[in-house]
Design a protein around this motif. Structure first.
Motif, PDB file in Angstrom:
ATOM      1  N   ASP A  11       0.812  -1.214   0.000  1.00 23.16           N
ATOM      2  CA  ASP A  11       0.000   0.000   0.000  1.00 23.16           C
ATOM      3  C   ASP A  11       0.842   1.260   0.000  1.00 23.16           C
ATOM      4  OD1 ASP A  11      -2.741  -1.198   0.378  1.00 23.16           O
ATOM      5  OD2 ASP A  11      -1.763  -1.973   2.186  1.00 23.16           O
ATOM      6  N   LEU A  12       2.016   1.199   0.621  1.00 21.20           N
ATOM      7  CA  LEU A  12       2.810   2.406   0.851  1.00 21.20           C
ATOM      8  C   LEU A  12       4.290   2.055   0.840  1.00 21.20           C
ATOM      9  CD1 LEU A  12       2.742   5.460   1.729  1.00 21.20           C
ATOM     10  CD2 LEU A  12       2.850   4.619   4.082  1.00 21.20           C
TER      11      LEU A  12
ATOM     12  N   ALA B 164       2.128   8.258  -8.088  1.00 14.25           N
ATOM     13  CA  ALA B 164       1.562   8.543  -6.767  1.00 14.25           C
ATOM     14  C   ALA B 164       2.675   8.883  -5.787  1.00 14.25           C
ATOM     15  CB  ALA B 164       0.744   7.346  -6.261  1.00 14.25           C
TER      16      ALA B 164
ATOM     17  N   GLU C  78       4.565  11.367  -3.166  1.00 17.71           N
ATOM     18  CA  GLU C  78       4.310  12.445  -2.213  1.00 17.71           C
ATOM     19  C   GLU C  78       5.594  12.771  -1.462  1.00 17.71           C
ATOM     20  OE1 GLU C  78       0.803  11.754   0.262  1.00 17.71           O
ATOM     21  OE2 GLU C  78       0.216  10.182  -1.136  1.00 17.71           O
TER      22      GLU C  78
ATOM     23  N   GLU D 229      -2.104   6.652   6.271  1.00 18.05           N
ATOM     24  CA  GLU D 229      -2.386   5.583   5.318  1.00 18.05           C
ATOM     25  C   GLU D 229      -3.264   4.576   6.053  1.00 18.05           C
ATOM     26  OE1 GLU D 229      -2.950   3.093   2.367  1.00 18.05           O
ATOM     27  OE2 GLU D 229      -1.768   4.908   2.016  1.00 18.05           O
TER      28      GLU D 229
ATOM     29  N   ARG E 290       2.098   2.731  -9.826  1.00 20.63           N
ATOM     30  CA  ARG E 290       0.949   3.402  -9.225  1.00 20.63           C
ATOM     31  C   ARG E 290       0.917   3.279  -7.707  1.00 20.63           C
ATOM     32  NH1 ARG E 290      -3.982   1.794 -13.421  1.00 20.63           N
ATOM     33  NH2 ARG E 290      -3.026   2.711 -15.299  1.00 20.63           N
ATOM     34  N   THR E 291       1.860   2.581  -7.127  1.00 15.97           N
ATOM     35  CA  THR E 291       1.910   2.442  -5.671  1.00 15.97           C
ATOM     36  C   THR E 291       2.252   3.787  -5.027  1.00 15.97           C
ATOM     37  OG1 THR E 291       2.669   0.157  -5.939  1.00 15.97           O
ATOM     38  CG2 THR E 291       2.976   1.162  -3.776  1.00 15.97           C
ATOM     39  N   ARG E 292       1.645   4.071  -3.911  1.00 17.72           N
ATOM     40  CA  ARG E 292       1.918   5.323  -3.188  1.00 17.72           C
ATOM     41  C   ARG E 292       3.338   5.292  -2.645  1.00 17.72           C
ATOM     42  NH1 ARG E 292      -1.257   7.546   2.248  1.00 17.72           N
ATOM     43  NH2 ARG E 292      -0.608   9.740   2.059  1.00 17.72           N
TER      44      ARG E 292
END
Length: 263
Positions: free
Chosen positions: A52-53, A95, A97, A107, A75-77
């Motif tokens: 997920d992160l 994605a 940040e 998250e 596309r993974t954060r």
């Protein structure tokens, strides 16, 4: 909370499952990383599936490794130190940040806070001025009263005392070469860090995974690929630091003590 599980995938790469999320730190997943060779098998795809992160501590190639990030998924954060986002986004990641020390993000049920780190943040090393640069960081990961500290690469600094107590610290205990440059922890200084953090348990990382091909079979390098976590444990014991050392070979699940196993 559905569970708390850790898997040490080698170097500074750890898969954390907590708060119904999967987090990957500084993914290095391939057989080669620049001029370095992986001396243990690369992790299988299931080890980095369902992430997920991704948390990146700094821009050095053995921590921000673009081929490994592609394996995790464009596309993974991905969370990078502030100032590095546009550079990584230009590589095709959608994605990305940024975060700076003291800033937080969420998250799912996790809260991630960036921390200071004492380490060069330049992509190509401390002596160069061209190319991307952003401050190196660590991370505090909080979920339902449980706190994990991911140090990234850093030297010892007094501010570590403000992060604790932590349930589990991911602390570097060496590197990939025969010597350590500035901005790193060796086994003795990692033990001091464990004390400052009031860490209930420590997973030694940043060891036993990468080496320069020409020297990997020398007697000194064979020792440095195996001994640092054991030396760290000896320093913890000698200093009577109340920290459990969760010694884990690269690629293996971390066996959590009952006091930190929330699964």
């Amino acid at each position: 909370m559905s569970g708390f599980n850790l898997r040490f995938l080698g170097h500074s790469t750890v898969r954390l499952e907590l708060g119904d999320r999967v987090v990957l730190t500084d993914p290095v997943l391939t057989a080669r990383v620049g001029g370095l060779t992986r001396v243990v098998p690369p992790p299988p795809p299931d080890a980095y599936a369902g992430v997920d992160l991704v948390l990146l501590s700094h821009l050095h190639g053995d921590h921000l490794h673009v081929p490994s990030l592609k394996l995790v998924g464009r596309r993974t954060r991905i969370v990078v130190p502030r100032g590095a986002g546009s550079w990584l986004a230009k590589k095709g990641f959608t994605a990305v940040e940024e975060i700076a020390p003291g800033e937080t993000l969420t998250e799912g049920g996790l809260t991630i806070t960036a921390t200071e780190a004492i380490h060069s943040g330049h992509r190509w090393g401390p002596r160069l001025t061209h190319g991307p640069q952003s401050p190196a960081i660590g991370h505090l990961i909080d979920s339902e009263g449980l706190r994990v500290y991911n140090a990234g690469d850093t030297d010892l600094f007094d501010g570590m005392a403000t992060f604790g107590p932590v349930d589990v610290a991911l602390l570097p205990v060496w590197g990939w070469g025969p010597n350590l440059g500035p901005g790193h922890l060796n086994p003795a200084r990692a033990a001091e860090a464990a004390g400052l953090l009031q860490a209930r348990a420590v997973v030694p990382v940043h060891w036993g995974t990468l080496a320069l091909p020409g020297i990997r079979r020398t007697t000194r390098m064979r020792r440095l690929l195996a001994d640092p976590p054991r030396e760290f444990a000896a320093h913890v014991a000698a200093a009577k630091i109340a920290t459990g050392v969760l010694f884990t070979e690269p690629g293996a699940d971390v066996v959590l003590p009952a006091s930190t196993d929330r699964a």
